[in-house]
Design a protein around this motif. Structure first.
Motif, PDB file in Angstrom:
ATOM      1  N   GLN A 651      47.552  62.478  32.541  1.00  0.00           N
ATOM      2  CA  GLN A 651      48.592  63.402  32.989  1.00  0.00           C
ATOM      3  C   GLN A 651      47.986  64.678  33.577  1.00  0.00           C
ATOM      4  O   GLN A 651      48.482  65.207  34.586  1.00  0.00           O
ATOM      5  N   GLU A 652      46.910  65.159  32.984  1.00  0.00           N
ATOM      6  CA  GLU A 652      46.241  66.356  33.507  1.00  0.00           C
ATOM      7  C   GLU A 652      45.640  66.080  34.885  1.00  0.00           C
ATOM      8  O   GLU A 652      45.687  66.937  35.775  1.00  0.00           O
ATOM      9  N   ALA A 653      45.065  64.881  35.063  1.00  0.00           N
ATOM     10  CA  ALA A 653      44.507  64.519  36.369  1.00  0.00           C
ATOM     11  C   ALA A 653      45.607  64.448  37.422  1.00  0.00           C
ATOM     12  O   ALA A 653      45.440  64.912  38.554  1.00  0.00           O
ATOM     13  N   ILE A 654      46.741  63.876  37.047  1.00  0.00           N
ATOM     14  CA  ILE A 654      47.876  63.817  37.971  1.00  0.00           C
ATOM     15  C   ILE A 654      48.359  65.230  38.297  1.00  0.00           C
ATOM     16  O   ILE A 654      48.726  65.529  39.444  1.00  0.00           O
ATOM     17  N   GLY A 655      48.316  66.106  37.313  1.00  0.00           N
ATOM     18  CA  GLY A 655      48.683  67.502  37.551  1.00  0.00           C
ATOM     19  C   GLY A 655      47.778  68.164  38.579  1.00  0.00           C
ATOM     20  O   GLY A 655      48.255  68.918  39.443  1.00  0.00           O
ATOM     21  N   ARG A 656      46.487  67.849  38.515  1.00  0.00           N
ATOM     22  CA  ARG A 656      45.540  68.430  39.483  1.00  0.00           C
ATOM     23  C   ARG A 656      45.788  67.879  40.888  1.00  0.00           C
ATOM     24  O   ARG A 656      45.679  68.598  41.879  1.00  0.00           O
ATOM     25  N   VAL A 657      46.122  66.584  40.957  1.00  0.00           N
ATOM     26  CA  VAL A 657      46.442  65.983  42.261  1.00  0.00           C
ATOM     27  C   VAL A 657      47.733  66.602  42.804  1.00  0.00           C
ATOM     28  O   VAL A 657      47.823  66.959  43.986  1.00  0.00           O
ATOM     29  N   ASN A 658      48.718  66.733  41.946  1.00  0.00           N
ATOM     30  CA  ASN A 658      49.994  67.318  42.364  1.00  0.00           C
ATOM     31  C   ASN A 658      49.848  68.759  42.827  1.00  0.00           C
ATOM     32  O   ASN A 658      50.581  69.217  43.712  1.00  0.00           O
ATOM     33  N   ALA A 659      48.909  69.470  42.236  1.00  0.00           N
ATOM     34  CA  ALA A 659      48.722  70.879  42.594  1.00  0.00           C
ATOM     35  C   ALA A 659      48.274  71.033  44.041  1.00  0.00           C
ATOM     36  O   ALA A 659      48.466  72.098  44.648  1.00  0.00           O
ATOM     37  N   ARG A 660      47.689  69.980  44.586  1.00  0.00           N
ATOM     38  CA  ARG A 660      47.217  70.035  45.981  1.00  0.00           C
ATOM     39  C   ARG A 660      48.227  69.442  46.957  1.00  0.00           C
ATOM     40  O   ARG A 660      47.958  69.339  48.148  1.00  0.00           O
ATOM     41  N   ALA A 661      49.374  68.982  46.458  1.00  0.00           N
ATOM     42  CA  ALA A 661      50.388  68.361  47.313  1.00  0.00           C
ATOM     43  C   ALA A 661      50.954  69.378  48.295  1.00  0.00           C
ATOM     44  O   ALA A 661      51.143  70.553  47.949  1.00  0.00           O
ATOM     45  N   THR A 662      51.211  68.918  49.509  1.00  0.00           N
ATOM     46  CA  THR A 662      51.731  69.824  50.542  1.00  0.00           C
ATOM     47  C   THR A 662      53.233  70.053  50.418  1.00  0.00           C
ATOM     48  O   THR A 662      53.776  70.943  51.054  1.00  0.00           O
ATOM     49  N   SER A 663      53.911  69.222  49.623  1.00  0.00           N
ATOM     50  CA  SER A 663      55.346  69.417  49.391  1.00  0.00           C
ATOM     51  C   SER A 663      55.703  68.788  48.058  1.00  0.00           C
ATOM     52  O   SER A 663      54.951  67.959  47.510  1.00  0.00           O
TER      53      SER A 663
END
Length: 710
Positions: A651-663
């Motif tokens: 979940q933390e890794a997904i959070g880091r990926v989501n933090a870079r999402a453009t929208s």
């Protein structure tokens, strides 16, 4: 559909009127006896036939009449994409092979390990073997433009059957060894296979199940072992080669002489990851131009300067392995070692260590598996050795990244790290003599590229498709930029269509390597080629000012959410695997859905016999779990008890990926870990280990539906 540029039409008309084109390259070859110097005095009749071929067959280059750039008929012919940027003369497969035999005749071409000893065949013997096979195919009734299907693992017999089928006027058609009987039937029926060559009893059984449904099938040949049953029209390899002994050379030579560079000689069937397989028709010119000219981008060396060597193990029914192992090998005079049939079950590294090839190609999944194996080996080392390896790899990564786009000198510290540590690691892999490393057939992840840079292995990526006869873009020593897949191959052209504000568009190809059309599929052919004849790749990409191509995803894989947002899944999937190295596969879901979700699989061990993924976690994952405080050693340990530590890390890794999402629409909202990894045997991966998204969607429909329950 526009047939060609006016300049191309003029040149085509000139060729058709004169019946020949310049033959400077072929004329420059010394003519004379092509007998193997180690066997002088033997095979005099064969030598005379070869001399006739060199002096007469190479005398004229004639094209079949054609009015269009494409056709869907096996017996059809096409206009060639000859223009001011690509004027090389067209030649047939036989003409290319003959020129190579003239140049490299006494050198070894093929090597097969039998009873712990490498048996080698020279180019002269290879050529004569292909002629013998061609005569036997004629004796069995192979019709012009009908197919010879080849079903089995890479071998000298596979190569000889392929060339023999073409010399006899047929079309060579590889069939994936992993195909089911039903999939074999589809290919053999569509290609009108008169003869099918199989490796062993396992592959024979598939054909015996469907042979009554193949009205064109006249005979089956089995090459790795004699057939266990005495059935009509079933031959061992030795029996097959004897069949054509009484076929006159002239009968075969007349068929060879009638072949034209703009006619079909090879069928490559797509792996069917996005629907029914399509028969990609490749002409003699597609094959020979790519082998002779496009391969220059890979810094190939002719054998009379320094003979290249390689290990053949990837499926030859796929264009990547076929162009790299078979066709390029013929033109450049390479020595091809055949791996054992269990290469991907573990014996590949043993073969590589033994033969120490000068170049090596793998699909991304092969490189990934090799990386995982190396990591496991390092993990089992003592504390100090681990530290030394980590230091050496970090020095190599930094030095290679600094010099990635220019030929800069690497620092002394790098030379020290390479000499003391990395050379030994490469030698353990069998790469002590390897100068060129290639990855193709699918995009390779940046984690894998970075890892091998740490071993001072610079991976060159080849990007193309079956419809472009393999490579259309390549990176190499003089054109390398991470994470691009290089520049367009010299002699080819590319453009981006329907470019958006971000500079992203569909990558389109033009060149002598662009296919003739899909067999019996006019609608699909028209979809693949635009009105000017450009080949639509279906891939989205960007090109920088220097001409480097960056592929960002596939149009067909594009996720269009319920809110209308277009999202390429591959960058998000790759980002997830980078953030969490224990993830083996990640597949993004969300087409026509309100939000994105993701299916995840963990890295685990495979059954060494069946290659099916097991429940047992890889050493890398076990160590990762232990560092989190988890005692899990199996996938079921994690899923069954919803292991808190592992689930939180994901979940933390997904959070880091989501933090870079453009929208917000590009954020992963839900995810699940699947009980088993994806595999070829499971059906989630195709023969070249590409993700088969439609299959996965169907297999895990219930898990996906659970994401979107209110």
């Amino acid at each position: 559909m526009a047939s060609e540029t006016s300049q191309t039409e003029d040149l085509q008309e000139e060729i058709h009127e004169n019946g020949e084109v310049q033959r400077d390259r072929l004329d420059s070859l010394p003519l004379g006896s092509m007998s193997d110097p180690r066997k002088e005095g033997e095979n005099q009749d064969a030598s005379q036939s070869q001399r006739r071929s060199v002096e007469e067959v190479l005398a004229r280059v004639v094209l079949a009449p054609a009015q269009c750039l494409w056709t869907t008929e096996a017996a059809g012919s096409v206009l060639l994409r000859i223009d001011e940027d690509c004027t090389e003369e067209p030649v047939t497969v036989h003409q290319m092979f003959l020129a190579s035999v003239q140049r490299y005749g006494g050198l070894f071409a093929l090597a097969t390990k039998k009873q712990d000893k490498w048996e080698k065949m020279t180019f002269c013997e290879y050529y004569q073997g292909a002629r013998k096979a061609a005569k036997s195919f004629l004796k069995l009734g192979l019709q012009r433009f009908h197919s010879v299907g080849i079903l089995g693992f890479n071998s000298a017999e596979w190569f000889i059957s392929a060339i023999g089928a073409i010399l006899a006027g047929g079309i060579m058609t590889g069939i994936y060894a992993t195909n089911s009987p039903e999939a074999c039937h589809f290919v053999a029926s569509d290609a009108r296979a008169d003869i099918i060559v199989v490796e062993n009893q396992k592959q024979l059984d598939k054909i015996l199940q469907i042979k009554d449904q193949l009205p064109d099938l006249k005979a089956i040949v089995q090459y790795s072992e004699p057939p266990q049953k005495n059935l009509p029209n079933l031959y061992s390899w030795e029996e097959f080669l004897d069949l054509g002994l009484n076929v006159p050379d002239k009968e075969l030579d007349d068929i060879i002489d009638s072949q034209r560079p703009n006619q079909c000689c090879v069928l490559i069937y797509t792996s069917g990851t996005t629907g029914m397989p399509k028969g990609v028709m490749l002409s003699h010119d597609n094959i020979t131009w790519t082998a002779i000219h496009a391969s220059r981008a890979g810094d190939m060396t002719p054998a009379d300067t320094r003979q290249e060597s390689l290990v053949s193990y990837l499926p030859l029914s796929h264009i990547a392995a076929q162009i790299y192992d078979l066709w390029t090998g013929i033109h450049w005079g390479e020595l091809v070692y055949f791996a054992q049939p269990d290469a991907l079950k573990g014996s590949l590294v043993t073969t590589i260590r033994e033969v120490r090839p000068s170049s090596h190609m793998g699909v991304p999944r092969v490189w990934e598996k090799m990386m995982e194996k190396i990591k496991e080996g390092i993990a089992q080392c003592g504390y100090m050795k681990k530290k030394i390896v980590a230091w050496a790899m970090s020095v190599s990564q930094e030095a290679n990244q600094r010099c990635a786009n220019k030929d800069g000198e690497k620092p002394f510290l790098f030379a020290l790290a390479d000499g003391l540590v990395l050379e030994k690691l490469r030698a353990e892999l069998g790469f002590s003599c390897c100068q060129k490393f290639f990855s193709g057939a699918a995009p390779i992840g940046s984690e894998t590229m970075q890892f091998f840079l740490g071993l001072n292995i610079r991976m060159y990526e080849a990007y193309g498709m079956s419809e472009s006869t393999g490579p259309h873009f390549m990176s190499g020593a003089r054109g390398y930029k991470l994470p691009s897949c290089g520049k367009v191959v010299p002699g080819c052209k590319a453009k981006l269509a329907d470019v958006d504000a971000d500079g992203t568009g569909e990558v389109c190809f033009w060149g002598r390597n662009v296919f003739m059309g899909y067999l019996n599929m006019e609608d699909k052919t028209r979809e693949a080629l635009d009105e000017q004849g450009w080949l639509r790749s279906g891939d989205l990409g960007k090109m920088d000012a220097e001409g480097f191509l960056f592929v960002t995803g596939r149009i067909k894989e594009l996720i269009i959410t319920a809110g209308g947002e277009n999202i390429p899944p591959v960058p998000i999937e790759e980002a997830m695997k980078q953030e969490l190295p224990i993830i083996s596969n990640a597949m993004l879901i969300g087409d026509k859905r309100k939000f994105l979700s993701m299916l995840l699989t963990l890295k685990c061990l495979s059954n060494t016999e069946t290659m099916e993924p097991t429940d047992e976690l890889s050493l890398e994952v076990v160590e990762f779990c232990q560092a989190l405080g988890s005692q899990a050693t199996r996938v079921s340990d994690i899923i069954g008890g919803r292991d808190k530590a592992v689930y939180q890390a994901i979940q933390e890794a997904i959070g880091r990926v989501n933090a870079r999402a453009t929208s917000n629409a590009q954020r992963i909202q839900k995810w699940t870990i699947l009980p088993r990894d994806f595999s070829i045997t499971g059906g989630e991966l195709g023969p070249t280990m590409k993700l088969r998204r439609p299959v996965v969607l169907k297999m895990y429909q219930s898990e996906i539906d659970n994401f979107y329950k209110e």
